[in-house]
Write a protein that holds these residues in place. Structure first.
Motif, PDB file in Angstrom:
ATOM      1  N   VAL A  14       0.880  -1.177   0.000  1.00 57.72           N
ATOM      2  CA  VAL A  14       0.000   0.000   0.000  1.00 57.72           C
ATOM      3  C   VAL A  14       0.914   1.221   0.000  1.00 57.72           C
ATOM      4  O   VAL A  14       1.403   1.638   1.050  1.00 57.72           O
ATOM      5  CB  VAL A  14      -0.942   0.001   1.221  1.00 57.72           C
ATOM      6  N   PRO A  15       1.166   1.809  -1.161  1.00 55.45           N
ATOM      7  CA  PRO A  15       2.246   2.801  -1.250  1.00 55.45           C
ATOM      8  C   PRO A  15       1.968   4.156  -0.634  1.00 55.45           C
ATOM      9  O   PRO A  15       2.907   4.857  -0.243  1.00 55.45           O
ATOM     10  CB  PRO A  15       2.474   2.936  -2.764  1.00 55.45           C
ATOM     11  N   LEU A 117      -3.097  16.361  -2.838  1.00 56.06           N
ATOM     12  CA  LEU A 117      -3.651  15.384  -3.777  1.00 56.06           C
ATOM     13  C   LEU A 117      -2.873  14.090  -3.645  1.00 56.06           C
ATOM     14  O   LEU A 117      -1.638  14.082  -3.786  1.00 56.06           O
ATOM     15  CB  LEU A 117      -3.543  15.900  -5.209  1.00 56.06           C
ATOM     16  N   VAL A 118      -3.567  12.984  -3.357  1.00 61.12           N
ATOM     17  CA  VAL A 118      -2.888  11.701  -3.179  1.00 61.12           C
ATOM     18  C   VAL A 118      -3.474  10.671  -4.141  1.00 61.12           C
ATOM     19  O   VAL A 118      -4.690  10.590  -4.332  1.00 61.12           O
ATOM     20  CB  VAL A 118      -2.981  11.199  -1.720  1.00 61.12           C
ATOM     21  N   ARG A 119      -2.578   9.897  -4.737  1.00 61.84           N
ATOM     22  CA  ARG A 119      -2.901   8.779  -5.616  1.00 61.84           C
ATOM     23  C   ARG A 119      -1.965   7.632  -5.262  1.00 61.84           C
ATOM     24  O   ARG A 119      -0.963   7.843  -4.563  1.00 61.84           O
ATOM     25  CB  ARG A 119      -2.711   9.164  -7.087  1.00 61.84           C
ATOM     26  N   PRO A 120      -2.236   6.421  -5.737  1.00 59.08           N
ATOM     27  CA  PRO A 120      -1.304   5.320  -5.444  1.00 59.08           C
ATOM     28  C   PRO A 120       0.120   5.589  -5.926  1.00 59.08           C
ATOM     29  O   PRO A 120       1.076   5.043  -5.375  1.00 59.08           O
ATOM     30  CB  PRO A 120      -1.936   4.135  -6.191  1.00 59.08           C
ATOM     31  N   ALA A 121       0.278   6.457  -6.922  1.00 58.80           N
ATOM     32  CA  ALA A 121       1.610   6.741  -7.458  1.00 58.80           C
ATOM     33  C   ALA A 121       2.357   7.811  -6.676  1.00 58.80           C
ATOM     34  O   ALA A 121       3.552   8.034  -6.922  1.00 58.80           O
ATOM     35  CB  ALA A 121       1.502   7.160  -8.918  1.00 58.80           C
ATOM     36  N   ALA A 243      -2.891  -0.586  -5.175  1.00 55.88           N
ATOM     37  CA  ALA A 243      -3.383  -1.290  -6.354  1.00 55.88           C
ATOM     38  C   ALA A 243      -4.759  -1.897  -6.121  1.00 55.88           C
ATOM     39  O   ALA A 243      -5.533  -2.082  -7.071  1.00 55.88           O
ATOM     40  CB  ALA A 243      -2.384  -2.375  -6.762  1.00 55.88           C
ATOM     41  N   ASP A 244      -5.083  -2.213  -4.872  1.00 54.05           N
ATOM     42  CA  ASP A 244      -6.382  -2.806  -4.553  1.00 54.05           C
ATOM     43  C   ASP A 244      -7.485  -1.768  -4.384  1.00 54.05           C
ATOM     44  O   ASP A 244      -8.630  -2.131  -4.104  1.00 54.05           O
ATOM     45  CB  ASP A 244      -6.278  -3.642  -3.270  1.00 54.05           C
TER      46      ASP A 244
END
Length: 268
Positions: A14-15, A117-121, A243-244
């Motif tokens: 979970v990055p 702003l947060v995203r998995p990347a 990713a999940d």
């Protein structure tokens, strides 16, 4: 003095993890996270019943929406917008999670802000210091970062002139950075049954870490600034993006000291 902690570990299962504490004047009415906006039906967030916007919005993603992405709003310091033209900053997280361009807005109509702003990347912070300033953007680095009303790590171009507020923000950042570093980083899978299972050693820290509400370092706080009004923490949000998908746990303040009760998982 809203605060956001962002943990980025690109190689982790979970990055990206986000902790958001909302501080507001007592008595300002709000509703817990839900789908409150018919024009944006997939967005989830708490509702400010005064202005109609939100302090944190989540877009889980889908065929017609970007995502997963979350946007967390903190007030900034600087020049206020003209009262006759002012727009609510609470619309900004909703715009951001649907892919809107903050830089294309007439920002002179908004009071100063920081938008996380947060995203998995990864994560990015947009900062606006008010009329006469410029919108800046900063990609947060790997590791643990803190965003305050003075900006990322308290280093915004526009910062408070109050020595007392600077001291409180610095104490909060230093105490909780050390405390989060002292426990294993959580791996909050979307399917975890409870907040305790998902967030592990972070949960009692997030619940206040045993500090008094008026402690200089308090994350969960209640303060009187001498004008008859009370300022304090109203809610805490924990988000995990990977990713999940997104896991979102929410608690209204006060939170049970051990961090095991008062939390609910927000359905996305």
């Amino acid at each position: 003095m809203c605060t956001a902690f962002v943990s980025i570990e690109p190689a982790a299962a979970v990055p990206v993890l986000l902790l958001s504490v909302r501080d507001e004047y007592a008595g300002r009415r709000w509703a817990p996270p839900g789908r409150h906006w018919p024009a944006q039906p997939s967005a989830v967030g708490g509702l400010d019943l005064v202005a109609g916007g939100t302090w944190l919005a989540v877009e889980p993603g889908g065929a017609d929406a970007p995502g997963p992405v979350a946007a967390c709003l903190l007030n900034g310091f600087g020049t206020l917008a003209p009262e006759e033209a002012r727009l609510s900053r609470g619309e900004l997280p909703l715009l951001a999670v649907r892919g809107g361009r903050i830089d294309e807005l007439d920002l002179d109509r908004y009071d100063p802000f920081h938008l996380v702003l947060v995203r998995p990347a990864g994560a990015r912070v947009l900062s606006w210091g008010g009329t006469g300033s410029r919108l800046t953007g900063l990609e947060l680095p790997t590791g643990l970062s803190v965003v305050l009303n003075d900006g990322p790590e308290g280093l915004a171009e526009n910062r408070t002139a109050s020595a007392r507020i600077r001291t409180l923000m610095a104490a909060r950042a230093a105490h909780f950075r050390a405390r989060f570093a002292a426990v294993p980083r959580p791996r909050p899978r979307p399917g975890a049954a409870t907040a305790e299972e998902a967030w592990g050693g972070w949960l009692p820290i997030v619940a206040g870490d045993g500090l008094a509400l008026d402690d200089p370092a308090a994350l969960i706080q209640r303060r009187e600034f001498g004008d008859g009004r009370i300022w304090g923490s109203s809610s805490v949000s924990l988000l995990a993006l990977g990713a999940d998908g997104v896991r979102y746990d929410f608690a209204a303040v006060p939170v049970e000291p051990a961090g095991r009760e008062g939390w609910r998982r927000v359905e996305l």
